[in-house]
Each structure stands twice: as C-alpha cells, then as structure tokens.
Design a protein around this motif. Structure first.
Motif, PDB file in Angstrom:
ATOM      1  N   TYR A   1       0.829  -1.210   0.000  1.00 38.07           N
ATOM      2  CA  TYR A   1       0.000   0.000   0.000  1.00 38.07           C
ATOM      3  C   TYR A   1       0.866   1.264   0.000  1.00 38.07           C
ATOM      4  O   TYR A   1       0.563   2.229  -0.686  1.00 38.07           O
ATOM      5  CB  TYR A   1      -0.960   0.012   1.193  1.00 38.07           C
ATOM      6  CG  TYR A   1      -2.161  -0.859   0.970  1.00 38.07           C
ATOM      7  CD1 TYR A   1      -3.111  -0.534   0.004  1.00 38.07           C
ATOM      8  CD2 TYR A   1      -2.352  -2.014   1.707  1.00 38.07           C
ATOM      9  CE1 TYR A   1      -4.217  -1.344  -0.216  1.00 38.07           C
ATOM     10  CE2 TYR A   1      -3.453  -2.827   1.505  1.00 38.07           C
ATOM     11  CZ  TYR A   1      -4.379  -2.480   0.531  1.00 38.07           C
ATOM     12  OH  TYR A   1      -5.468  -3.281   0.312  1.00 38.07           O
ATOM     13  N   LYS A   2       1.939   1.230   0.752  1.00 39.13           N
ATOM     14  CA  LYS A   2       2.832   2.396   0.774  1.00 39.13           C
ATOM     15  C   LYS A   2       3.431   2.636  -0.611  1.00 39.13           C
ATOM     16  O   LYS A   2       3.441   3.763  -1.109  1.00 39.13           O
ATOM     17  CB  LYS A   2       3.954   2.182   1.793  1.00 39.13           C
ATOM     18  CG  LYS A   2       4.943   3.330   1.806  1.00 39.13           C
ATOM     19  CD  LYS A   2       6.050   3.099   2.788  1.00 39.13           C
ATOM     20  CE  LYS A   2       7.018   4.259   2.729  1.00 39.13           C
ATOM     21  NZ  LYS A   2       8.023   4.184   3.748  1.00 39.13           N
ATOM     22  N   MET A   3       3.929   1.587  -1.227  1.00 42.62           N
ATOM     23  CA  MET A   3       4.564   1.729  -2.537  1.00 42.62           C
ATOM     24  C   MET A   3       3.560   2.152  -3.614  1.00 42.62           C
ATOM     25  O   MET A   3       3.923   2.823  -4.574  1.00 42.62           O
ATOM     26  CB  MET A   3       5.252   0.425  -2.936  1.00 42.62           C
ATOM     27  CG  MET A   3       6.406   0.037  -2.011  1.00 42.62           C
ATOM     28  SD  MET A   3       7.667   1.312  -1.830  1.00 42.62           S
ATOM     29  CE  MET A   3       8.416   1.256  -3.435  1.00 42.62           C
ATOM     30  N   SER A   4       2.287   1.785  -3.432  1.00 38.51           N
ATOM     31  CA  SER A   4       1.275   2.142  -4.431  1.00 38.51           C
ATOM     32  C   SER A   4       1.019   3.638  -4.493  1.00 38.51           C
ATOM     33  O   SER A   4       0.482   4.133  -5.476  1.00 38.51           O
ATOM     34  CB  SER A   4      -0.035   1.397  -4.150  1.00 38.51           C
ATOM     35  OG  SER A   4      -0.700   1.967  -3.030  1.00 38.51           O
ATOM     36  N   THR A   5       1.404   4.373  -3.446  1.00 37.06           N
ATOM     37  CA  THR A   5       1.161   5.816  -3.429  1.00 37.06           C
ATOM     38  C   THR A   5       2.370   6.613  -3.908  1.00 37.06           C
ATOM     39  O   THR A   5       2.277   7.822  -4.076  1.00 37.06           O
ATOM     40  CB  THR A   5       0.787   6.294  -2.011  1.00 37.06           C
ATOM     41  OG1 THR A   5       1.900   6.087  -1.142  1.00 37.06           O
ATOM     42  CG2 THR A   5      -0.439   5.559  -1.488  1.00 37.06           C
ATOM     43  N   LEU A   6       3.479   5.939  -4.113  1.00 42.57           N
ATOM     44  CA  LEU A   6       4.689   6.639  -4.531  1.00 42.57           C
ATOM     45  C   LEU A   6       4.762   6.746  -6.049  1.00 42.57           C
ATOM     46  O   LEU A   6       4.294   5.867  -6.766  1.00 42.57           O
ATOM     47  CB  LEU A   6       5.930   5.903  -4.021  1.00 42.57           C
ATOM     48  CG  LEU A   6       6.050   5.749  -2.505  1.00 42.57           C
ATOM     49  CD1 LEU A   6       7.287   4.937  -2.170  1.00 42.57           C
ATOM     50  CD2 LEU A   6       6.101   7.098  -1.819  1.00 42.57           C
ATOM     51  N   ALA A   7       5.391   7.814  -6.490  1.00 40.48           N
ATOM     52  CA  ALA A   7       5.608   7.978  -7.928  1.00 40.48           C
ATOM     53  C   ALA A   7       6.588   6.910  -8.402  1.00 40.48           C
ATOM     54  O   ALA A   7       7.452   6.467  -7.633  1.00 40.48           O
ATOM     55  CB  ALA A   7       6.167   9.365  -8.218  1.00 40.48           C
ATOM     56  N   PRO A   8       6.470   6.490  -9.657  1.00 42.94           N
ATOM     57  CA  PRO A   8       7.416   5.495 -10.169  1.00 42.94           C
ATOM     58  C   PRO A   8       8.848   6.035 -10.122  1.00 42.94           C
ATOM     59  O   PRO A   8       9.073   7.241 -10.198  1.00 42.94           O
ATOM     60  CB  PRO A   8       6.974   5.276 -11.619  1.00 42.94           C
ATOM     61  CG  PRO A   8       5.669   5.950 -11.771  1.00 42.94           C
ATOM     62  CD  PRO A   8       5.495   6.905 -10.644  1.00 42.94           C
TER      63      PRO A   8
ATOM     64  N   PHE B   1      15.968  11.299 -13.452  1.00 44.64           N
ATOM     65  CA  PHE B   1      15.897  12.331 -12.419  1.00 44.64           C
ATOM     66  C   PHE B   1      16.911  12.061 -11.308  1.00 44.64           C
ATOM     67  O   PHE B   1      17.616  12.966 -10.855  1.00 44.64           O
ATOM     68  CB  PHE B   1      14.480  12.384 -11.843  1.00 44.64           C
ATOM     69  CG  PHE B   1      14.311  13.373 -10.722  1.00 44.64           C
ATOM     70  CD1 PHE B   1      14.258  14.732 -10.980  1.00 44.64           C
ATOM     71  CD2 PHE B   1      14.205  12.935  -9.415  1.00 44.64           C
ATOM     72  CE1 PHE B   1      14.104  15.641  -9.945  1.00 44.64           C
ATOM     73  CE2 PHE B   1      14.053  13.827  -8.379  1.00 44.64           C
ATOM     74  CZ  PHE B   1      14.004  15.189  -8.639  1.00 44.64           C
ATOM     75  N   GLU B   2      16.986  10.802 -10.858  1.00 48.96           N
ATOM     76  CA  GLU B   2      17.919  10.441  -9.783  1.00 48.96           C
ATOM     77  C   GLU B   2      19.368  10.587 -10.234  1.00 48.96           C
ATOM     78  O   GLU B   2      20.221  11.058  -9.476  1.00 48.96           O
ATOM     79  CB  GLU B   2      17.647   9.024  -9.279  1.00 48.96           C
ATOM     80  CG  GLU B   2      16.269   8.835  -8.666  1.00 48.96           C
ATOM     81  CD  GLU B   2      16.002   9.744  -7.468  1.00 48.96           C
ATOM     82  OE1 GLU B   2      16.946  10.139  -6.760  1.00 48.96           O
ATOM     83  OE2 GLU B   2      14.823  10.042  -7.228  1.00 48.96           O
ATOM     84  N   LEU B   3      19.671  10.193 -11.458  1.00 53.54           N
ATOM     85  CA  LEU B   3      21.033  10.362 -11.984  1.00 53.54           C
ATOM     86  C   LEU B   3      21.402  11.843 -12.060  1.00 53.54           C
ATOM     87  O   LEU B   3      22.546  12.218 -11.774  1.00 53.54           O
ATOM     88  CB  LEU B   3      21.169   9.696 -13.351  1.00 53.54           C
ATOM     89  CG  LEU B   3      21.169   8.168 -13.338  1.00 53.54           C
ATOM     90  CD1 LEU B   3      21.122   7.617 -14.763  1.00 53.54           C
ATOM     91  CD2 LEU B   3      22.388   7.634 -12.602  1.00 53.54           C
ATOM     92  N   ASP B   4      20.440  12.675 -12.421  1.00 54.17           N
ATOM     93  CA  ASP B   4      20.678  14.114 -12.469  1.00 54.17           C
ATOM     94  C   ASP B   4      20.974  14.660 -11.069  1.00 54.17           C
ATOM     95  O   ASP B   4      21.872  15.486 -10.894  1.00 54.17           O
ATOM     96  CB  ASP B   4      19.475  14.832 -13.082  1.00 54.17           C
ATOM     97  CG  ASP B   4      19.682  16.330 -13.152  1.00 54.17           C
ATOM     98  OD1 ASP B   4      20.674  16.763 -13.784  1.00 54.17           O
ATOM     99  OD2 ASP B   4      18.861  17.079 -12.567  1.00 54.17           O
ATOM    100  N   LYS B   5      20.228  14.190 -10.051  1.00 52.92           N
ATOM    101  CA  LYS B   5      20.481  14.636  -8.679  1.00 52.92           C
ATOM    102  C   LYS B   5      21.884  14.249  -8.224  1.00 52.92           C
ATOM    103  O   LYS B   5      22.597  15.052  -7.612  1.00 52.92           O
ATOM    104  CB  LYS B   5      19.440  14.062  -7.717  1.00 52.92           C
ATOM    105  CG  LYS B   5      18.127  14.765  -7.798  1.00 52.92           C
ATOM    106  CD  LYS B   5      17.076  14.437  -6.759  1.00 52.92           C
ATOM    107  CE  LYS B   5      17.144  13.273  -5.907  1.00 52.92           C
ATOM    108  NZ  LYS B   5      15.946  13.028  -5.085  1.00 52.92           N
TER     109      LYS B   5
END
Length: 126
Positions: A45-52, A57-61
C-alpha cells in the motif's frame, strides 16, 4: 485530482492498519508468518502511493551533488589533517540515517544527525 487524493488517503489508512497488525502479530502472538503477511501488504500500500522511480531524475540529482562537492569546495586550511570527515548524503528512505547511527556508535566518530546546513540548500551553496 480528487480521486487520486482519495485513493492515496485510503491506501495510507490501509498501510497503517497492516503495519499495526504486523506489530501485533510480531510482538503479541509471535506468529511470524502472519506478521510478515501484514508487513508485506502494508508496504504494498505504501509503494502504491509513490511515484514510479525516475532513473534520469535520480542520476541528475547525483550528478548535481558531485558538481557541488568537488576538490576545492572547502577553503584551504579548513578541517583537520589527521581526521577524515565523513559526509553521508542520501535520498529519502535510503538508509542514510541508519548508517549515520551505526557510525556514530564508534567512540571516535560524532554523528550530527539529519539537521545539516546542506539539507535542501545545494543550489544556494554553489
């Protein structure tokens, strides 16, 4: 979107219910199988609310972090020549707090916690 907010709200309620049931079975009944089922369902349920996960984006960060902390970032003469500072930089829910607490248990290491001058300020630090 109202429908998405409603779904997220109910998923959050179900997540908390399953995590409570996990604790009940883990601590009170000692039924590991039932506890694991509830923990797994709560995490679903927690993972279902998170963006994919957005790899680009993460590599850019990470790239932006590397561009900030380059040789010469710290002024000459700052710090100690005999001790190496350890900076733990992590993303949300990545285990960085656990790592900091483990390292802080060592008598020669001082953990400063998550209250850092860097939190959310990388753009202004540059």
């Amino acid at each position: 979107d109202s429908a998405a907010a409603t779904i997220k709200h109910y998923a959050d309620i179900l997540k908390h219910m399953h995590h409570a049931m996990f604790q009940y079975h883990d601590i009170k009944t000692k039924n590991v199988s039932e506890a694991w089922k509830h923990l797994s369902k709560g995490n679903e349920y927690k993972m279902s609310t998170l963006a994919p996960f957005d790899e680009a984006f993460e590599l850019d960060k990470v790239s932006r972090l590397k561009n900030v902390f380059t040789p010469g970032f710290w002024p000459a003469g700052m710090g100690s020549d005999t001790k190496t500072p350890i900076f733990i930089i992590g993303f949300v829910r990545s285990g960085s707090t656990l790592l900091e607490r483990i390292l802080d248990a060592h008598p020669l290491i001082v953990g400063t916690g998550e209250d850092s001058v860097f939190n959310g300020r990388l753009d202004s630090i540059r």
